[in-house]
Motif scaffolding. Structure first.
Motif, PDB file in Angstrom:
ATOM      1  N   LYS A  87     -36.193  17.042 -51.173  1.00 42.03           N
ATOM      2  CA  LYS A  87     -36.098  17.749 -52.465  1.00 42.03           C
ATOM      3  C   LYS A  87     -37.236  18.749 -52.655  1.00 42.03           C
ATOM      4  CE  LYS A  87     -32.571  15.623 -54.467  1.00 42.03           C
ATOM      5  NZ  LYS A  87     -31.950  15.709 -53.143  1.00 42.03           N
ATOM      6  N   GLY A  88     -38.458  18.308 -52.383  1.00 46.35           N
ATOM      7  CA  GLY A  88     -39.613  19.169 -52.621  1.00 46.35           C
ATOM      8  C   GLY A  88     -39.549  20.440 -51.796  1.00 46.35           C
ATOM      9  N   PHE A  89     -39.275  20.295 -50.499  1.00 44.28           N
ATOM     10  CA  PHE A  89     -39.248  21.461 -49.624  1.00 44.28           C
ATOM     11  C   PHE A  89     -38.113  22.408 -49.991  1.00 44.28           C
ATOM     12  CE2 PHE A  89     -41.962  20.677 -45.617  1.00 44.28           C
ATOM     13  CZ  PHE A  89     -42.995  20.199 -46.401  1.00 44.28           C
ATOM     14  N   ASP A  90     -36.975  21.860 -50.420  1.00 45.07           N
ATOM     15  CA  ASP A  90     -35.875  22.730 -50.866  1.00 45.07           C
ATOM     16  C   ASP A  90     -36.356  23.627 -51.997  1.00 45.07           C
ATOM     17  OD1 ASP A  90     -34.205  21.658 -49.047  1.00 45.07           O
ATOM     18  OD2 ASP A  90     -33.023  20.457 -50.455  1.00 45.07           O
ATOM     19  N   SER A  91     -37.060  23.011 -52.945  1.00 45.77           N
ATOM     20  CA  SER A  91     -37.531  23.787 -54.093  1.00 45.77           C
ATOM     21  C   SER A  91     -38.598  24.795 -53.673  1.00 45.77           C
ATOM     22  CB  SER A  91     -38.099  22.857 -55.166  1.00 45.77           C
ATOM     23  OG  SER A  91     -37.144  21.899 -55.527  1.00 45.77           O
ATOM     24  N   PHE A  92     -39.487  24.384 -52.766  1.00 41.66           N
ATOM     25  CA  PHE A  92     -40.492  25.328 -52.261  1.00 41.66           C
ATOM     26  C   PHE A  92     -39.811  26.527 -51.628  1.00 41.66           C
ATOM     27  CE2 PHE A  92     -43.653  21.704 -51.730  1.00 41.66           C
ATOM     28  CZ  PHE A  92     -44.400  22.118 -52.812  1.00 41.66           C
ATOM     29  N   TYR A  93     -38.745  26.247 -50.869  1.00 37.44           N
ATOM     30  CA  TYR A  93     -38.050  27.330 -50.191  1.00 37.44           C
ATOM     31  C   TYR A  93     -37.464  28.306 -51.198  1.00 37.44           C
ATOM     32  CZ  TYR A  93     -34.754  29.870 -47.282  1.00 37.44           C
ATOM     33  OH  TYR A  93     -34.061  30.872 -46.653  1.00 37.44           O
ATOM     34  N   GLU A  94     -36.859  27.750 -52.241  1.00 37.65           N
ATOM     35  CA  GLU A  94     -36.273  28.626 -53.254  1.00 37.65           C
ATOM     36  C   GLU A  94     -37.350  29.483 -53.915  1.00 37.65           C
ATOM     37  OE1 GLU A  94     -33.878  26.207 -55.903  1.00 37.65           O
ATOM     38  OE2 GLU A  94     -32.773  25.526 -54.124  1.00 37.65           O
ATOM     39  N   MET A  95     -38.549  28.923 -54.063  1.00 37.41           N
ATOM     40  CA  MET A  95     -39.605  29.684 -54.723  1.00 37.41           C
ATOM     41  C   MET A  95     -40.260  30.696 -53.796  1.00 37.41           C
ATOM     42  SD  MET A  95     -41.162  26.475 -56.778  1.00 37.41           S
ATOM     43  CE  MET A  95     -42.816  27.101 -56.869  1.00 37.41           C
ATOM     44  N   THR A  96     -40.482  30.306 -52.531  1.00 35.12           N
ATOM     45  CA  THR A  96     -41.279  31.166 -51.659  1.00 35.12           C
ATOM     46  C   THR A  96     -40.445  31.902 -50.612  1.00 35.12           C
ATOM     47  OG1 THR A  96     -41.596  29.404 -50.056  1.00 35.12           O
ATOM     48  CG2 THR A  96     -43.223  29.564 -51.825  1.00 35.12           C
ATOM     49  N   GLY A  97     -39.280  31.365 -50.262  1.00 32.54           N
ATOM     50  CA  GLY A  97     -38.479  31.980 -49.206  1.00 32.54           C
ATOM     51  C   GLY A  97     -39.066  31.792 -47.820  1.00 32.54           C
ATOM     52  N   LEU A  98     -40.101  30.972 -47.682  1.00 31.40           N
ATOM     53  CA  LEU A  98     -40.699  30.753 -46.365  1.00 31.40           C
ATOM     54  C   LEU A  98     -39.803  29.852 -45.509  1.00 31.40           C
ATOM     55  CD1 LEU A  98     -44.454  30.165 -47.262  1.00 31.40           C
ATOM     56  CD2 LEU A  98     -43.434  32.158 -46.139  1.00 31.40           C
ATOM     57  N   GLY A  99     -39.506  30.322 -44.300  1.00 30.88           N
ATOM     58  CA  GLY A  99     -38.593  29.591 -43.432  1.00 30.88           C
ATOM     59  C   GLY A  99     -39.097  28.204 -43.073  1.00 30.88           C
ATOM     60  N   VAL A 100     -40.415  28.043 -43.084  1.00 28.56           N
ATOM     61  CA  VAL A 100     -40.978  26.761 -42.660  1.00 28.56           C
ATOM     62  C   VAL A 100     -40.467  25.619 -43.537  1.00 28.56           C
ATOM     63  CG1 VAL A 100     -43.049  26.992 -44.093  1.00 28.56           C
ATOM     64  CG2 VAL A 100     -43.125  25.635 -42.009  1.00 28.56           C
ATOM     65  N   PHE A 101     -40.117  25.910 -44.783  1.00 32.53           N
ATOM     66  CA  PHE A 101     -39.603  24.868 -45.672  1.00 32.53           C
ATOM     67  C   PHE A 101     -38.137  24.558 -45.413  1.00 32.53           C
ATOM     68  CE2 PHE A 101     -43.152  26.521 -48.351  1.00 32.53           C
ATOM     69  CZ  PHE A 101     -43.939  25.385 -48.238  1.00 32.53           C
ATOM     70  N   MET A 102     -37.494  25.411 -44.631  1.00 40.71           N
ATOM     71  CA  MET A 102     -36.088  25.136 -44.318  1.00 40.71           C
ATOM     72  C   MET A 102     -35.945  24.416 -42.988  1.00 40.71           C
ATOM     73  SD  MET A 102     -33.301  25.442 -45.845  1.00 40.71           S
ATOM     74  CE  MET A 102     -33.669  24.845 -47.432  1.00 40.71           C
ATOM     75  N   PHE A 103     -37.055  24.236 -42.250  1.00 43.13           N
ATOM     76  CA  PHE A 103     -36.963  23.432 -41.033  1.00 43.13           C
ATOM     77  C   PHE A 103     -36.563  22.021 -41.425  1.00 43.13           C
ATOM     78  CE2 PHE A 103     -40.490  26.060 -38.740  1.00 43.13           C
ATOM     79  CZ  PHE A 103     -39.617  27.133 -38.688  1.00 43.13           C
ATOM     80  N   SER A 104     -35.867  21.374 -40.532  1.00 43.68           N
ATOM     81  CA  SER A 104     -35.435  20.010 -40.830  1.00 43.68           C
ATOM     82  C   SER A 104     -36.541  19.041 -40.417  1.00 43.68           C
ATOM     83  CB  SER A 104     -34.143  19.719 -40.081  1.00 43.68           C
ATOM     84  OG  SER A 104     -33.600  18.511 -40.508  1.00 43.68           O
ATOM     85  N   TRP A 105     -37.507  18.849 -41.308  1.00 43.47           N
ATOM     86  CA  TRP A 105     -38.710  18.102 -40.943  1.00 43.47           C
ATOM     87  C   TRP A 105     -38.444  16.637 -40.648  1.00 43.47           C
ATOM     88  CZ3 TRP A 105     -43.074  20.193 -39.418  1.00 43.47           C
ATOM     89  CH2 TRP A 105     -43.317  21.531 -39.752  1.00 43.47           C
ATOM     90  N   LEU A 106     -37.352  16.110 -41.170  1.00 41.27           N
ATOM     91  CA  LEU A 106     -37.024  14.716 -40.859  1.00 41.27           C
ATOM     92  C   LEU A 106     -35.800  14.596 -39.977  1.00 41.27           C
ATOM     93  CD1 LEU A 106     -37.633  13.083 -44.351  1.00 41.27           C
ATOM     94  CD2 LEU A 106     -39.152  13.134 -42.385  1.00 41.27           C
ATOM     95  N   GLY A 107     -35.032  15.689 -39.857  1.00 38.13           N
ATOM     96  CA  GLY A 107     -33.757  15.601 -39.149  1.00 38.13           C
ATOM     97  C   GLY A 107     -33.815  16.115 -37.723  1.00 38.13           C
ATOM     98  N   ASP A 108     -34.933  16.749 -37.355  1.00 35.95           N
ATOM     99  CA  ASP A 108     -35.073  17.241 -35.988  1.00 35.95           C
ATOM    100  C   ASP A 108     -36.027  16.314 -35.256  1.00 35.95           C
ATOM    101  OD1 ASP A 108     -34.951  19.872 -34.122  1.00 35.95           O
ATOM    102  OD2 ASP A 108     -36.946  18.990 -34.051  1.00 35.95           O
ATOM    103  N   LYS A 109     -35.689  15.957 -34.017  1.00 37.46           N
ATOM    104  CA  LYS A 109     -36.449  14.859 -33.409  1.00 37.46           C
ATOM    105  C   LYS A 109     -37.913  15.214 -33.160  1.00 37.46           C
ATOM    106  CE  LYS A 109     -34.729  15.650 -28.734  1.00 37.46           C
ATOM    107  NZ  LYS A 109     -35.654  15.782 -27.634  1.00 37.46           N
TER     108      LYS A 109
END
Lengths: 275, 415, 296
Positions: free
Chosen positions: C134-156
């Motif tokens: 949830k937090g990173f989704d909201s950060f992404y919406e605010m900043t547009g930084l791609g790093v928040f759209m990485f799948s930090w828990l879903g990518d091995k």
């Protein structure tokens, strides 16, 4: 002058780092005050109007006072027992330089190497035989043996720094060894006792798996961690209640820590130095 | 320091005393039944039932509701001799898992009131050893209003599903919320896609028997490709982080109209409506390839078991009888939980998915059993993790099949 | 019995009266259950059947010859322990150097860094799960930084680093305190002497301070290593071992084997192996580090 300016800028930089460091906890606080829909829409925004009702609701749902008492009982009994048995044994083992003392020492600290998960089923079986399941008192008793190895290790190291003459003085006065220990030696061990209390109290307060295995099934005896955990069920996470639950769970520990932090950190430092 | 020592001593003395005191308190005259259940989403309904039972009979029910650690706790409780009077489990394979501990309900008169068709999953050698609690359905839930607005037809084949997904995406709606993070979501979906083809292998029982005695491997099942096709579509059209979506994300996203379709069961309805009570829900059949006819999963799996050696055996049976025959009990599942009840002549639940389920079944759409619950106990989570690995690109199709077979054979051989 | 023997006996009895309470509690809570588990490790048992079936070493043979998942979990645990031990100790030591120096507000800062350590790991895991999703989704919406759209828990691979991050974040405060304690043992005159000799702060740190606090480093690395090898709660609540089995630690694999797939005998065999892994690695570590202490 230059020195103090550098020192001030270090303080500023470290403060900024610390704020970033604690930001996740700030997120818990703001989200605990939102509605579920607000969290879904934006998790980092401030709440539109703080929903203190989340806390009221969670307080009731968790049956908070009851859980608080249970957790306190288990932690209190656990810590008291660990301090008592490990200070006695740590002291005596440090003072006795014989082969059987060494063997005993190894037997008593070996459990530091054993992962809890490797014996937890059998542990429940033992607890059942001793009628220690289903109550916070029994949980506290089971903590004695789990917390003692590390505590004993800490005491064992610290006792070396206390002059042997003191033992003899106490004994010459005619006190029994046990009395001499409690009246003279134990007070001198205070720094390490503080670390032992802190380390064990934090762990027992936060422990999850052992209460889960020993207490679930008897609703009266649940601890705060178990209740908080129930908010994160596998199906539906009600984030707003879960966040409030998390805060209600950690607030007592944080408050006690903040109130006593001077003693705690000093005690931990003093305890850690000597080991 | 003296004080600390004193407190320690008092504590040490107080413990045995208090233990003794507690021991005697337990012998109070009123009965208290210990229940260990899962499905925490039903917590409110459980509590309501407990209150009703207490009011009518004076008997206390203490329900502990767990989810993730349910099996661990149940195992350790049974193992240490501290068996709850009543506990839940799955049907099918769990019959043999708990065989040493459960009471045979065959001759209890109230069992006559249960639909015979839902007893299959709890019957072993003609004996009924569990009480089916809910009849649940699983398939693809979609946002009806959204489909109507965009003029979309309901897809029935895999290619239609993909076409629908493409249209949803073109309309700016995320087609799926994946739920891939939950270990139980993937197998439910995967095995539903496979269900229409199991007849080729002699039916569900023969299929599972073949897997169990290793005369059949997933590698021999060509239709596993369809499973992967569907998982690929869901993953591709499942938003930017398909592997982090959980049940909460699925239900909330569908409710607010962020996504069009989720693969879930009727139990999701309550969670969806709690976010948006006005959402209109429909049920799609499982997508198929070729001529096969898509169906839905429809069976009773959640099973209530009675401990046979418990002190409170009679009280436990009385409770089950009350649950089956009293006014409150008969209404509990359809009226409060709002799912289908296995009791004969029970009212239909006031639920959109339950209604959609009955309509589909009435049209002749097949309702498949939870056949993967016939797989040995413990395979569900293990195979779920392997499917999750596929969805996260940790393994490709061939490796996934190999891993599925290896994990299955190991568990089947070990039990 | 002569006087000497008598005195020896008395002192032995006193010895027992001090140590037996600890022995009894530790036997009951740890060692007896552990020995029971070792016995179970030679059996085929689902944890439920009334009589476990003795199968000799079959479980152990299976671990090493026919269980790629277990070996993967071993490798993963070692990797993760290595990363957490290194990062935790470096950051903790670096922070300790500043927080032991004479700066304003150092007490408040120590408290701030210690706070995450007071929160249970299971709760920490859920909090971070919330932030990563949830937090990173909201950060992404605010900043547009791609790093928040990485799948930090879903990518091995990313999930591995997420776990290390959370773990280090949570335990840093504890090790910080150990190092502050260590730094306080360094005699001030030694530092002053080095300063007069013209050594720069960096040289002072590596030549004087670091060797002096070797004992603290030994202790801190020992704790962090043995805790790192036992890692369980945070993985359970953050990734549950996923995606797939990519973040499965040994402790989690044991838990799964015993309770989820119902192979209790096999699970205990794995736990005995874990015991030896931890024993060998920590003994080796302490030995190596102690040698360095002696050299100084």
């Amino acid at each position: 002058m230059r020195q103090s300016r550098i020192s001030l800028s270090i303080t500023v930089i470290l403060t900024i780092i610390a704020l970033i460091y604690l930001y996740p906890l700030f997120l818990i606080v703001i989200n605990s005050l939102k509605t579920f829909a607000e969290i879904t829409i934006n998790a980092v925004a401030l709440p539109e109007s703080p929903q203190f009702s989340n806390y009221v609701e969670t307080f009731k749902l968790m049956k908070y006072p009851n859980l608080f008492l249970n957790t306190l009982i288990a932690t209190g009994i656990g810590v008291a027992g660990v301090v008592l048995v490990s200070s006695m044994a740590g002291y005596k083992l440090s003072r006795t330089r014989t082969r059987y003392s060494w063997v005993m020492f190894i037997i008593l600290i070996a459990p530091m190497m054993i992962p809890f998960h490797s014996f937890m089923i059998a542990l429940v079986k033992v607890a059942k035989v001793l009628h220690l399941t289903g109550s916070p008192w029994g949980l506290g008793v089971m903590y004695w043996g789990l917390g003692s190895p590390l505590a004993l290790f800490l005491y064992h190291g610290f006792v070396k720094s206390i002059p042997r003459d003191l033992d003899d003085c106490a004994m010459i006065d005619g006190a029994s060894p046990m009395r001499a220990f409690f009246q003279v030696i134990l007070p001198l061990l205070q720094p390490v006792t503080v670390s032992v209390i802190v380390i064990n109290a934090m762990w027992m307060w936060n422990d999850f798996l052992l209460p889960l295995l020993l207490l679930s099934g008897s609703k009266k005896a649940l601890t705060l961690q178990l209740a908080a955990y129930n908010f994160f069920g596998q199906y539906k996470v009600e984030w707003h209640y879960a966040m409030a639950g998390v805060l209600l769970t950690i607030i007592p520990a944080v408050m006690i820590f903040l109130a006593l932090q001077r003693h705690i950190i000093k005690g931990m430092i003093a305890g850690a130095v000597k080991t | 320091m003296k004080k600390i020592a004193l407190i320690c001593c008092i504590a040490l003395i107080a413990i045995p005393v208090s233990l003794f005191a507690q021991g005697s308190a337990e012998k109070a005259p009123e009965t208290t039944l210990q229940l260990l259940f899962y499905s925490p989403e039903l917590q409110d309904q459980y509590t309501d039932m407990v209150d009703a039972y207490k009011a009518e009979t004076g008997v206390n029910l203490e329900i502990t509701v767990l989810q993730t650690d349910f099996r661990a706790v149940l195992t350790s409780k049974i193992n240490s001799g501290d068996i709850p009077d009543i506990f839940m489990s799955s049907a099918y394979a769990d019959n043999s898992t708990y065989k040493d501990y459960v009471y045979d309900l065959t001759d209890e008169p109230f069992m006559q009131n249960i639909e015979p068709s839902v007893l299959t999953g709890v019957t072993v050698d003609g004996r009924v050893i569990g009480y089916p609690f809910l009849v649940q359905s699983h398939s693809f839930i979609y946002n009806k209003a959204l489909f109507r607005e965009l003029g979309l037809d309901t897809p029935e084949t895999i290619s239609e599903l993909e076409a629908t997904a493409r249209k949803l995406e073109a309309a700016g709606v995320q087609p799926f919320a994946t739920g891939f993070k939950e270990f139980w979501v993937l197998p439910q979906t995967a095995w539903q896609i496979l269900a229409p083809y199991v007849d080729t292998y002699g039916g569900f029982e023969a299929f599972v028997n073949g897997l169990n005695n290793d005369t059949l491997d997933f590698a021999d099942v060509a239709e596993m490709e369809y499973v992967f096709d569907v998982l690929d579509i869901i993953g591709e059209y499942g938003g930017p982080k398909p592997n982090e979506s959980d049940f909460t994300d699925q239900t909330a996203s569908l409710a607010v109209g962020k996504v069009g379709i989720i693969h879930q069961g009727n139990w999701a309805e309550g969670s969806i409506l709690s976010v948006n009570p006005d959402v209109e829900l429909g049920f799609l059949v499982g997508p198929t390839a070729g001529d096969a006819e898509g169906g839905i999963m429809f069976d009773s799996n959640q099973t209530i078991r009675v401990a046979k050696d418990g002190e409170n055996l009679q009280a436990a049976l009385d409770w089950l009888e009350w649950l089956t025959t009293s006014e409150y009990g008969k209404n509990w599942v359809p009226g409060k939980i709002k799912q289908s009840s296995p009791i004969k002549g029970a009212a239909a639940p006031d639920s959109q998915i339950a209604q959609a389920t009955s309509e589909l079944l009435a049209q002749g759409v097949p309702g498949y059993p939870w056949f993967y619950q016939m797989f040995p106990t413990g395979t569900e989570q293990q195979l779920g993790a392997i499917f999750q690995g596929y969805c996260a690109n940790v393994t490709d199709r061939a490796e996934t099949i190999k891993a599925l077979d290896a994990a299955y054979d190991k568990i089947a051989g070990a039990l | 019995m002569n006087l000497h023997q008598k005195r020896q006996r008395t002192s032995f009895l006193i010895f027992l009266s001090f140590t037996v309470p600890a022995l009894a509690t530790i036997l009951l809570s740890v060692e007896i259950p552990f020995l029971m588990s070792v016995i179970y490790s030679f059996t085929k048992w689902n944890g439920l059947d009334k009589i476990p079936q003795f199968i000799g070493l079959a479980n152990y043979i299976e671990i090493f010859t026919n269980d790629p998942d277990a070996l993967y979990a071993l490798g993963f645990t070692l990797r993760m322990a290595a990363f957490t031990v290194v990062f935790t100790n470096i950051f903790a030591l670096a922070l300790a150097v500043f927080l032991d120096s004479d700066i304003r507000g150092k007490n408040a800062l120590r408290v701030a860094f210690y706070i995450p350590n007071i929160i249970s790991l299971i709760v920490i895991g859920y909090v971070w799960r919330f932030i990563f999703t949830k937090g990173f989704d909201s950060f992404y919406e605010m900043t547009g930084l791609g790093v928040f759209m990485f799948s930090w828990l879903g990518d091995k691979d990313l999930a591995f680093f997420s776990l290390v991050l959370v773990r280090v974040w949570q335990q840093l405060g504890f090790y910080l305190v150990i190092y502050i304690a260590g730094l306080q043992t360094v005699p001030k005159d030694l530092i002053e002497a080095a300063t007069i000799d013209g050594a720069s702060p960096v040289i002072r740190f590596f030549r004087v301070t670091l060797p002096m606090i070797m004992p603290s480093i030994t202790v801190a690395v020992f704790y962090s290593l043995s805790n790192g090898l036992k890692v369980f709660d945070v993985i359970l609540s953050l990734t549950s071992g996923g995606p797939g089995n990519a973040t499965m630690s040994i402790a989690l694999d044991i838990y799964r084997t015993a309770f989820i797939t119902g192979r209790f005998g096999y699970g205990t065999a794995k736990s005995v192996v874990l015991f030896f892994v931890i024993l060998v690695l920590t003994v080796f570590q302490v030995k190596v580090f102690k040698q360095r202490e002696v050299e100084v």
